[in-house]
Design a protein around this motif. Sequence first.
Motif, PDB file in Angstrom:
ATOM      1  N   GLU A 140       0.026   0.376  -8.772  1.00 43.33           N
ATOM      2  CA  GLU A 140      -0.139   1.622  -7.862  1.00 43.33           C
ATOM      3  C   GLU A 140      -0.965   1.701  -6.401  1.00 43.33           C
ATOM      4  OE1 GLU A 140      -0.320   7.267  -7.920  1.00 43.33           O
ATOM      5  OE2 GLU A 140      -0.914   5.447 -10.028  1.00 43.33           O
ATOM      6  N   ALA A 141      -2.047   0.931  -6.793  1.00 43.55           N
ATOM      7  CA  ALA A 141      -3.146   0.334  -5.376  1.00 43.55           C
ATOM      8  C   ALA A 141      -2.336  -0.601  -4.614  1.00 43.55           C
ATOM      9  CB  ALA A 141      -4.139  -0.288  -6.265  1.00 43.55           C
ATOM     10  N   ILE A 147       2.347  -0.310   1.615  1.00 50.70           N
ATOM     11  CA  ILE A 147       2.839   0.905   2.048  1.00 50.70           C
ATOM     12  C   ILE A 147       2.019   1.252   3.962  1.00 50.70           C
ATOM     13  CG2 ILE A 147       3.311   2.980   2.952  1.00 50.70           C
ATOM     14  CD1 ILE A 147       4.270   3.741  -0.337  1.00 50.70           C
ATOM     15  N   SER A 148       0.643   0.604   3.610  1.00 52.19           N
ATOM     16  CA  SER A 148       0.150   0.958   4.754  1.00 52.19           C
ATOM     17  C   SER A 148      -0.217  -0.319   5.985  1.00 52.19           C
ATOM     18  CB  SER A 148      -1.814   1.042   4.364  1.00 52.19           C
ATOM     19  OG  SER A 148      -2.432  -0.547   3.538  1.00 52.19           O
ATOM     20  N   LYS A 149       0.037  -1.378   4.851  1.00 54.09           N
ATOM     21  CA  LYS A 149      -0.095  -2.524   5.569  1.00 54.09           C
ATOM     22  C   LYS A 149       1.823  -2.600   6.588  1.00 54.09           C
ATOM     23  CE  LYS A 149      -2.917  -5.306   4.417  1.00 54.09           C
ATOM     24  NZ  LYS A 149      -3.859  -5.137   5.376  1.00 54.09           N
ATOM     25  N   SER A 172      10.759   5.756  -4.792  1.00 57.16           N
ATOM     26  CA  SER A 172       9.943   5.618  -5.926  1.00 57.16           C
ATOM     27  C   SER A 172       9.066   4.275  -6.588  1.00 57.16           C
ATOM     28  CB  SER A 172      10.312   6.850  -7.034  1.00 57.16           C
ATOM     29  OG  SER A 172      11.639   6.616  -7.982  1.00 57.16           O
ATOM     30  N   GLU A 173      10.348   3.618  -6.658  1.00 56.62           N
ATOM     31  CA  GLU A 173      10.571   2.019  -8.465  1.00 56.62           C
ATOM     32  C   GLU A 173       9.473   0.733  -7.535  1.00 56.62           C
ATOM     33  OE1 GLU A 173      13.280   1.043  -9.676  1.00 56.62           O
ATOM     34  OE2 GLU A 173      14.699   2.452 -10.348  1.00 56.62           O
ATOM     35  N   PRO A 174       8.595   0.169  -8.014  1.00 53.56           N
ATOM     36  CA  PRO A 174       7.439  -0.662  -6.550  1.00 53.56           C
ATOM     37  C   PRO A 174       8.210  -1.994  -6.857  1.00 53.56           C
ATOM     38  CG  PRO A 174       6.211   0.820  -9.129  1.00 53.56           C
ATOM     39  CD  PRO A 174       7.469   1.164  -9.044  1.00 53.56           C
ATOM     40  N   SER A 175       9.627  -2.378  -7.467  1.00 51.06           N
ATOM     41  CA  SER A 175      10.195  -3.285  -7.595  1.00 51.06           C
ATOM     42  C   SER A 175      11.181  -2.739  -6.827  1.00 51.06           C
ATOM     43  CB  SER A 175      11.272  -3.509  -9.102  1.00 51.06           C
ATOM     44  OG  SER A 175      10.919  -5.054  -8.785  1.00 51.06           O
ATOM     45  N   ARG A 176      11.811  -2.467  -6.179  1.00 48.61           N
ATOM     46  CA  ARG A 176      13.306  -2.105  -5.387  1.00 48.61           C
ATOM     47  C   ARG A 176      12.051  -1.611  -4.312  1.00 48.61           C
ATOM     48  NH1 ARG A 176      17.092   2.317  -6.707  1.00 48.61           N
ATOM     49  NH2 ARG A 176      17.699   1.685  -4.668  1.00 48.61           N
ATOM     50  N   LEU A 177      11.017  -0.976  -4.187  1.00 52.64           N
ATOM     51  CA  LEU A 177      10.228  -0.668  -2.848  1.00 52.64           C
ATOM     52  C   LEU A 177       9.321  -2.356  -2.206  1.00 52.64           C
ATOM     53  CD1 LEU A 177       8.812   0.857  -1.099  1.00 52.64           C
ATOM     54  CD2 LEU A 177       6.465   0.855  -2.617  1.00 52.64           C
ATOM     55  N   SER A 178       9.287  -3.452  -2.797  1.00 48.35           N
ATOM     56  CA  SER A 178       8.606  -3.982  -2.629  1.00 48.35           C
ATOM     57  C   SER A 178       9.543  -5.669  -2.473  1.00 48.35           C
ATOM     58  CB  SER A 178       7.681  -5.293  -3.975  1.00 48.35           C
ATOM     59  OG  SER A 178       9.310  -5.585  -4.936  1.00 48.35           O
ATOM     60  N   GLU A 179      11.178  -5.077  -2.777  1.00 48.11           N
ATOM     61  CA  GLU A 179      12.244  -5.610  -2.601  1.00 48.11           C
ATOM     62  C   GLU A 179      12.838  -5.246  -0.585  1.00 48.11           C
ATOM     63  OE1 GLU A 179      14.746  -5.564  -5.456  1.00 48.11           O
ATOM     64  OE2 GLU A 179      13.706  -6.401  -7.012  1.00 48.11           O
TER      65      GLU A 179
END
Length: 786
Positions: A140-141, A147-149, A172-179
């Motif tokens: 989460e961190a 997101i800030s970057k 909301s999903e970290p995996s999809r967000l990263s992609e």
Amino acid sequence: MDKDTKDIKENQNEVKELPYRELPLIPLKDTVIFPHMVVPLFIGRDKSLKALEEAMLKYEKHVLVVSQKKPDEEAEVEGLYQVGVIANILQILKLPDGHARIVVQGTDRAKILSFKQTDPFFLVEFEKLEEEDSKDPEIEAMVRILISKFEEATKLGKNIPSEAVIAIYNISEPSRLSEYIATHLINSTEEKQLILETTDLKEKLKKLLKYVQKEISILEVESRIKNQINQEMEKHQKEFYLREQIKAIQKELGEAEEKQVELEDLKNKVKEAKMPPEVEKKVYKEISRLEKMPSTSAEVPVIRTYLDWVINLPWSKKSKDNLDIIKAEKILEREHYGLKKVKERIIEFLAIRKLTKSLKGPILCFVGPPGVGKTSLGKSIAAALNRKFIRIALGGMRDEAEIRGHRKTYVGALPGRIIQSISQVQTNNPVFMMDEIDKVGTDFRGDPTSALLEVLDPEQNHSFTDHYLEVPFDLSNVMFITTANLIDPIPEPLRDRMEIIEIPGYTEDEKIEIAIRHLLPKQLKFHGLNKEKVKINKDVITKIIREYTHEAGVRNLERNIASLCRKAAKLIATNKAKSVTFTVKNLEKYLGVAKYSYGMADEVDRVGVVTGLAWTPSGGDILFIETLIYPGKGQLTLTGQLGDVMKESAQAALSYIKSNAKTLNVSEEILSKNDMHIHVPEGAIPKDGPSAGVAIATSMVSALTGKKASKNVAMTGEITLRGQVLPIGGIREKLLAAHRAGIKKVLIPEKNKKDVAEIPKNVLKNLEILYIKEVQEAFQATLLDN
């Protein structure tokens, strides 16, 4: 919300399990597709088109898309990554040229297990790669940091649609967000592929953070560079605007056209000057600076003066040498009487120049007493060579800048005397005379002789750099001539660079010829007279030389002739006479009482008085050495402003006499009970040197033995304690002095016999020269029996 995000939302729950373990494969160039992403693709290769058709017919619009390792090569098995994405074909559009445009949505990661076929299209067996999920606080961190970057990258100018920035907060999903972030922020296909292949979520986020930070660093550098460029652009635009304003003002004042005409004139002069390329480049740079400056700038006159000096130098202008050797000989003979060695050297230079066409200018140094014509000889050489003549006086010069110039940044700066003179005559091959090089001084402003080392070196002066010009100028074509009265004061390094030519004093016959041929016609013309109005015969000139002058040169002789011309001009101008004839009898009336006596060195033979010969800067001279014996204790007194070397010669002579007293018939009682006083008249004049040793010894023996010394004998030579006579210098000048004084016999060291070859024959005809090895030979030739 953008279209990609909308499609993802709509299809999130529509991904179904496929019944196939094989799918057609479409290779991608420079593109990596992530699961859940909707991407348009352009299909043009035959294999890819056939794979597309197969997917539409048999595999429910599903294909496996994999990136190529090298996009510029044809798709081969070895050139494909092993991990790709199963994609659902959402839309297909056939193009007129047979190609297709499709829109696909990634569904699942898949790894290629094997290739079932490679032709006519790729068909591969695959397996799905499941991604591990976790609720770790560290994940989460890292998501928050990502997101800030992402926001930071947006602010730094990354080309991201505003809809994508908003959409990032709806995933909301970290995996999809990263992609999603990887798709928009990472440019490298290789780095995107590594993100795709990583199934461990924590590891994926760490890699992504690393790549994102790298991209942000690049964006920061780009941003800084853009700011600098923008600032420079603003500066240039401001300068351009101001210049345009200045031009407008100048145009109103009528100055713009004048400045443009001036700059064009300078550029034309640069072309005409035919400068070396490096000099031309420097000049154009200065013209460019001048063009950009407003007319009111304080630097404009500095640059303008500098350009005038550089452009006006004779970079390619030279005089055509007169290579007619016979004509040159006639000019030298007409202008100067005697000086055989100098004339021969100039003719040799011309002869070699005629044969080689490219001889560097020699560096000649004329050394001789005042008034022998060293300076005027330079003018004659220039006339013989058909070159321009320059003369600068070095006497008393103490500032190095006189030679090399000042830096142009100084107020009132100018080039040195060398460059100034060459600019004045407008040829790069003049005859350049530097007078009185032996009288250059040194102080806190530098040493001019050190600056002359480069000027007077044929191997260096082809690139002489004046401090004002700051560009090299070729002096190798210049014929440098220096003059000096004495050679000793010239520093050894400077002396080594010059060819020394000694110009001795003139004989009486030479002076008479010079007076009749040159001095008298010159003074008659100067005073507005002619030979009919003023008559001066040879006898009068001879008397002037003998009784009114006492010099090696002819300067005082010319002054006396000028004095006679003034007297004659006064008489003719006041109508007291129509013409004036000067004779031996009336000469005293016009020039006064004779200043010097000519004839015997002494009127009678005397005890203890011997005639010696001396060398002086103004030529040779005779001197009397007197010795007196009186009761005492054997002490020796020396007077007459004698130098240390001359005093030592007297001591050596006394020691020799004491050790050879019996041979010389000198009793020991006379030596021990009498003092000896040696005096050299004209005590106000300092005297020094070892060459008076023989004369001092002869004078002492004459006084001790009471024998008279012959008035017709003069002598010179250094003695040793053994009585040997050593060679000395200045033989020519000393013999001329003996001839002037009416001496009949001269004693000189035997080792100086070779120097007599240079003595004029008319002098030798009137002199009997004896060559001596031992001082006793001088006693025998000089002392008379009572």
